[in-house]
Write an enzyme that holds these catalytic residues in place. Structure first.
Site, PDB file in Angstrom:
ATOM      1  N   THR A  36       1.119  -1.182  -0.193  1.00 14.43           N
ATOM      2  CA  THR A  36       0.162   0.164   0.025  1.00 14.43           C
ATOM      3  C   THR A  36       0.906   1.317  -0.066  1.00 14.43           C
ATOM      4  OG1 THR A  36       0.063  -0.334   2.420  1.00 14.43           O
ATOM      5  CG2 THR A  36      -2.229  -0.917   1.132  1.00 14.43           C
ATOM      6  N   GLY A 121      16.701 -11.031   2.944  1.00  7.59           N
ATOM      7  CA  GLY A 121      15.742 -11.791   1.901  1.00  7.59           C
ATOM      8  C   GLY A 121      14.547 -12.256   2.770  1.00  7.59           C
ATOM      9  N   ALA A 122      14.570 -12.093   4.114  1.00  8.74           N
ATOM     10  CA  ALA A 122      13.417 -12.534   4.920  1.00  8.74           C
ATOM     11  C   ALA A 122      11.996 -11.629   4.881  1.00  8.74           C
ATOM     12  CB  ALA A 122      13.974 -13.228   6.233  1.00  8.74           C
ATOM     13  N   GLY A 123      12.191 -10.388   4.275  1.00  6.42           N
ATOM     14  CA  GLY A 123      11.031  -9.700   4.485  1.00  6.42           C
ATOM     15  C   GLY A 123      11.162  -8.680   5.754  1.00  6.42           C
ATOM     16  N   LEU A 124      12.068  -8.590   6.472  1.00  7.34           N
ATOM     17  CA  LEU A 124      12.518  -7.927   7.536  1.00  7.34           C
ATOM     18  C   LEU A 124      13.396  -6.588   7.172  1.00  7.34           C
ATOM     19  CD1 LEU A 124      13.457 -10.341  10.141  1.00  7.34           C
ATOM     20  CD2 LEU A 124      11.324  -9.468   9.751  1.00  7.34           C
ATOM     21  N   SER A 125      13.358  -6.317   5.842  1.00  3.00           N
ATOM     22  CA  SER A 125      13.932  -5.177   5.278  1.00  3.00           C
ATOM     23  C   SER A 125      15.485  -4.862   5.834  1.00  3.00           C
ATOM     24  CB  SER A 125      13.115  -3.846   5.498  1.00  3.00           C
ATOM     25  OG  SER A 125      13.528  -3.072   4.566  1.00  3.00           O
ATOM     26  N   GLU A 159      17.743   3.370  -2.982  1.00  2.00           N
ATOM     27  CA  GLU A 159      17.065   2.040  -3.334  1.00  2.00           C
ATOM     28  C   GLU A 159      16.622   2.034  -4.496  1.00  2.00           C
ATOM     29  OE1 GLU A 159      16.155  -0.720  -0.613  1.00  2.00           O
ATOM     30  OE2 GLU A 159      15.146  -2.153  -2.243  1.00  2.00           O
ATOM     31  N   ASP A 171       9.546   1.131   4.665  1.00  2.00           N
ATOM     32  CA  ASP A 171      10.702   0.454   5.343  1.00  2.00           C
ATOM     33  C   ASP A 171      11.771   1.536   6.009  1.00  2.00           C
ATOM     34  OD1 ASP A 171       9.473  -1.641   4.352  1.00  2.00           O
ATOM     35  OD2 ASP A 171      11.068  -2.163   2.954  1.00  2.00           O
TER      36      ASP A 171
HETATM   37  C1  GLA Z   1       8.966  -3.994   0.465  1.00  2.00           C
HETATM   38  C2  GLA Z   1       9.259  -2.674   0.126  1.00  2.00           C
HETATM   39  C3  GLA Z   1       8.186  -1.544   0.960  1.00  2.00           C
HETATM   40  C4  GLA Z   1       6.752  -2.184   0.782  1.00  2.00           C
HETATM   41  C5  GLA Z   1       6.430  -3.868   0.881  1.00  2.00           C
HETATM   42  C6  GLA Z   1       5.168  -4.086   0.775  1.00  2.00           C
HETATM   43  O1  GLA Z   1       9.218  -4.306   2.078  1.00  2.00           O
HETATM   44  O2  GLA Z   1      10.613  -1.880   0.330  1.00  2.00           O
HETATM   45  O3  GLA Z   1       8.528  -0.440   0.438  1.00  2.00           O
HETATM   46  O4  GLA Z   1       6.039  -1.876  -0.463  1.00  2.00           O
HETATM   47  O5  GLA Z   1       7.591  -4.290   0.158  1.00  2.00           O
HETATM   48  O6  GLA Z   1       4.453  -3.647   1.582  1.00  2.00           O
END
Ligand code: GLA
Length: 384
Positions: A36, A121-125, A159, A171
């Site tokens: 979003t 790469g785990a989605g924890l930014s 990024e 993030d």
């Molecule tokens: C990644 C991106 C974020 C966001 C999410 C999905 O983490 O870096 O900006 O868009 O995906 O919600």
């Protein structure tokens, strides 16, 4: 101080025989509001107790020296002549220096040792933690007078432009603005934000890592963004005031359905509903209704799987297993998708059984063991 912070600090001391400026830059979770942010909608992230630690010092040389403790690799670059490298990891850092320079600020030579415990790469930014953490650290080291919001924005641009992922602001913003034991509701258009306490003793935020890392994630991410933009184009034909999906209503979307590619329609429908879910989830938090809050997490996952189509078999298995386990209020995939972690809201007393049950089912169905992590909601980037 965490062990990892001490390792980084000691490595710096050994190398340079001086005391570094030590910065902790956390990873983040997102309770709800996925995909979003780049549609100028709402998100509900929080920093966690996994972080990248930076040890920084000034240098008498004009170059920037980067040492990645975890990879036992180093990289030297000149702040005035920054080019992308095929090595990958330095781009997250040099891209930030490049963005700072674009604001007209001078970045002298510096020394940087870093390392941490955010799974990559785990989605924890982990990428935002690298970008925002270094920008924050250099700002302190050289007194660059960058405001936190400028730091978030330039880290995001790094990024977007240097790494090549067209990520939103969530993030980097969460990395810098989070506060311990709270979640942060961010309006990604105005950047207004509100903190909600999230520190119930009887509930835990549990992350399950699929162990799956797909390169697809960043290319598909950019495809999703383009699909949302295509939707906005069509909507704008009907309602000229629509600048992003944030401005669209479900009624508008329905009235354009005939003109929309069915895939684009599904993507837009998901985003509109997810924005509504974030707002409703915040009202749940105000009422302390975590059962309802958990239900919204479940609905978010279903939308990500069926409408936005960014889940994968492994994420779905973990979510299905979680929903069968007792004491689970809600479960969904987290982050960009195609791998990485699920986020689960679990009753404190049920966490052990959750690990056992979900672990067994994942092993049986996906052929591997998931990693579990109980996320403690922590402060944003800070000097230690
Ligand atoms: C990644 C991106 C974020 C966001 C999410 C999905 O983490 O870096 O900006 O868009 O995906 O919600």
């Amino acid at each position: 101080m965490s062990d990892k912070a001490a390792v980084v600090r000691d490595a710096f001391r050994r190398l340079f025989r001086e005391e570094p400026l030590l910065v902790r830059s956390p990873g983040r979770v997102n309770l709800i509001g996925e995909h979003t942010d780049y549609n100028e909608g709402f998100v509900l992230p929080a920093a966690v107790d996994r972080a990248v630690y930076f040890a920084l010092g000034r240098s008498t040389e004009p170059e920037g020296y980067l040492q990645a403790e975890d990879m036992r690799a180093s990289f030297v670059f000149h702040p005035e002549r920054i080019e992308r490298t095929d090595l990958g990891w330095p781009n997250y850092l040099t891209g930030v220096v490049r963005e700072i320079r674009k604001t007209g600020r001078h970045v002298p030579g510096f020394k940087c040792v870093f390392g941490g415990d955010i799974p990559v790469g785990a989605g924890l930014s982990s990428s935002a933690a690298l970008e925002a953490g270094l920008a924050f650290g250099l700002n302190r080291l050289f007194g660059l007078k960058l405001e936190p919001l400028e730091i978030a924005r330039l880290a995001q641009r790094a990024e977007n432009e240097f790494v090549g992922v067209r990520c939103g602001i969530m993030d980097q913003f969460a990395n810098l603005f989070s506060r311990a034991r709270t979640v942060l509701k961010l309006d990604c258009r105005s950047l207004e934000h509100v903190y909600y306490p999230f520190d119930r003793d009887d509930l835990r935020v549990v992350l399950c890592d699929t162990g799956v890392r797909r390169a697809l994630a960043s290319s598909e991410y950019n495809v999703r963004r383009a699909q949302c933009e295509a939707g906005v184009e069509v909507l704008r034909g009907r309602a000229p005031g629509v600048r992003s999906l944030r401005d669209a209503t479900r009624e508008m979307l329905e009235s354009c359905r005939g003109e929309l590619d069915p895939v684009v329609y599904r993507r837009c429908a998901y985003v509109l509903k997810e924005n509504e879910r974030v707002e409703q989830a915040c009202r749940d938090l105000e009422r302390g209704d975590f059962a309802s809050f958990g239900g919204r997490l479940n609905a978010s996952h279903d939308g990500l799987r069926d409408e936005y189509e960014v889940s994968c078999t492994e994420l779905d298995i973990l979510v299905e297993a979680a929903r069968r386990a007792p004491g689970v209020l809600g479960a969904r995939m987290m982050g960009a998708g195609f791998g990485g972690c699920t986020i689960n809201l679990v009753a404190e007393g049920a966490v052990e059984e959750f690990r056992t049950r979900v672990g067994e089912e994942y092993l049986a169905r996906a052929g591997r063991k998931p990693e579990f992590h109980v996320g403690l909601l922590s402060a944003g980037t800070e000097v230690l």
